[in-house]
Design a protein around this motif. Structure first.
Motif: not given
Length: 418
Positions: A298-303, A338-341
């Motif tokens: 989740l953190g990496l997706g948001v970034l 990206i966060p969803f994937m």
């Protein structure tokens, strides 16, 4: 989480992470050379050929490979028992799927040279589909280094030999033929190394056993089919509805998004076999593994989403050139996915590993249908941007559904005796 499990996951992730970084650098280097030598139209033709074959590969597995990996991950002694029948089934499916590709390609409204390339790519795909079983064997034994080496070897060949062919010959046909040679070598390496994990390689053709396997594997096939629709139908529909130029514009944007997807891909390959094993052995450890993985993705997706949105225009110009500037707007839209994937990859892997594949299958099926409908409605009006919007909406709905199940129903039960 036990120390030995941590070390094994780190080691396996390290191999796949290194392979993904190297192979992606080469892969995107190839796309850059292709786009700068053949332009948006050439990139669109290249994308259509491979996405079309991939989309038509729906009957090449029927979920058998994923089911085989999960069962062997839970009990490695099952490899010798299941492999001969699984291999026989895969060989027959690969041949039938190739015939489907040929039958549907001949009347296609595309130039003859493109039809020939599609059939050649489909012929090589038969070897790829069979070789996937040997990847599953290695993953079930929680070994990833051989697959990492095979990927890097193929991408190295494609970048240096294929890139040189593109630069000097400026021919898509020659480039595709070079790629197919590299693919064939990669599959032979996978078969060779995967064979090390079984004593004897046998092939059995027993339809009655295939039916029994199919009854257990079909949910994985349907999920694979729906996933394929997410990732391939937009490119194929764009090409057929708006032409090769718009397909090239969309592919350029999506190529940059794909750079980030190696993270959930590595996570899936390294954690799914462990999840399947821990589900039967130690659910408290599995709960810890899932929570830590959730926080990470989740953190990496948001970034990643923020970075792509801000740097979209610069990234397109630097990588593809001014001819692909319309891709920047498409990239900004796709950055939201990206966060969803990332979340969908993790939660979907967890559900598959723990026997909840039918629930995931239903969610994936409904959103896959929605994805096709949205593409059909949006592409005529918004072209590549419409395909991007359809992707974001579809993936977002999957995330909402999976998160709802995670909080209400899919919590890991840790009480004794379960």
């Amino acid at each position: 989480m036990t120390e030995s499990l941590k070390l094994r996951l780190i080691k396996n992730a390290g191999w796949l992470f290194s392979a993904e970084v190297i192979s992606k650098l080469f892969a995107y280097g190839i796309i850059v050379v292709l786009s700068r030598t053949l332009g948006p139209e050439g990139l669109g033709q290249y994308s259509f050929i491979f996405y079309y074959v991939g989309l038509l590969g729906i009957f090449s597995d029927l979920g058998v490979g994923y089911y085989f990996m999960r069962e062997v991950a839970r009990d490695r002694s099952k490899a010798e028992e299941l492999l001969p029948d699984v291999l026989g089934f895969k060989v027959v499916l690969a041949m039938l799927n190739f015939l489907v590709i040929v039958a549907l390609t001949l009347p296609l409204p595309k130039p003859e040279w493109m039809k020939i390339l599609i059939i050649l790519v489909g012929a090589e795909a038969m070897l790829t589909w069979v070789a996937y079983i040997f990847i599953r064997i290695m993953y079930a034994h929680e070994v990833t280094k051989y697959e990492a080496i095979a990927r890097v070897a193929e991408r190295t060949w494609a970048f240096f030999v294929g890139g040189a062919t593109l630069y000097f010959r400026r021919s898509l046909t020659s480039f595709v033929l070079i790629l197919l040679i590299g693919y064939a070598v990669r599959e032979l390496l996978r078969i060779k190394w995967g064979s090390r994990f079984v004593d004897v390689i046998k092939i059995r053709f027993r339809p009655e056993v295939w039916i029994s396997i199919l009854k257990k594997s079909y949910p994985f096939w349907l999920m694979g089919l729906f996933t394929m629709i997410y990732y391939r139908t937009d490119m194929v529909m764009l090409s057929l509805m708006r032409g090769d130029y718009e397909t090239g514009i969309y592919r350029a944007a999506y190529t940059l998004i794909e750079v980030s997807l190696f993270i959930p891909k590595v996570l899936f390959a390294t954690t799914m076999p462990s999840m399947a094993r821990l589900w039967t052995e130690d659910r408290r450890t599995l709960e810890m593994l899932l929570k830590k993985s959730f926080q990470l993705v989740l953190g990496l997706g948001v970034l990643g989403a923020v970075g792509y949105y801000i740097l979209a225009r610069l990234g397109v110009i630097v990588v593809f050139g001014d001819n692909f500037l319309p891709s920047a707007h498409v990239l900004r839209i796709l950055s939201l996915v990206i966060p969803f994937m990332f979340l969908n990859s993790l939660l979907g892997s967890f559900m598959n590993a723990t026997g909840k594949e039918r629930t995931f299958m239903k969610i994936a099926g409904l959103t896959a249908l929605l994805n096709v409908v949205l593409n059909y409605i949006l592409i005529p009006y918004y072209s590549a941007s419409g395909a991007a919007i359809a992707t974001v909406i579809s993936q977002g709905i999957i995330s909402i559904s999976l998160l709802g199940l995670y909080h209400k129903k899919i919590e890991i039960e840790t009480s004794p005796g379960i």
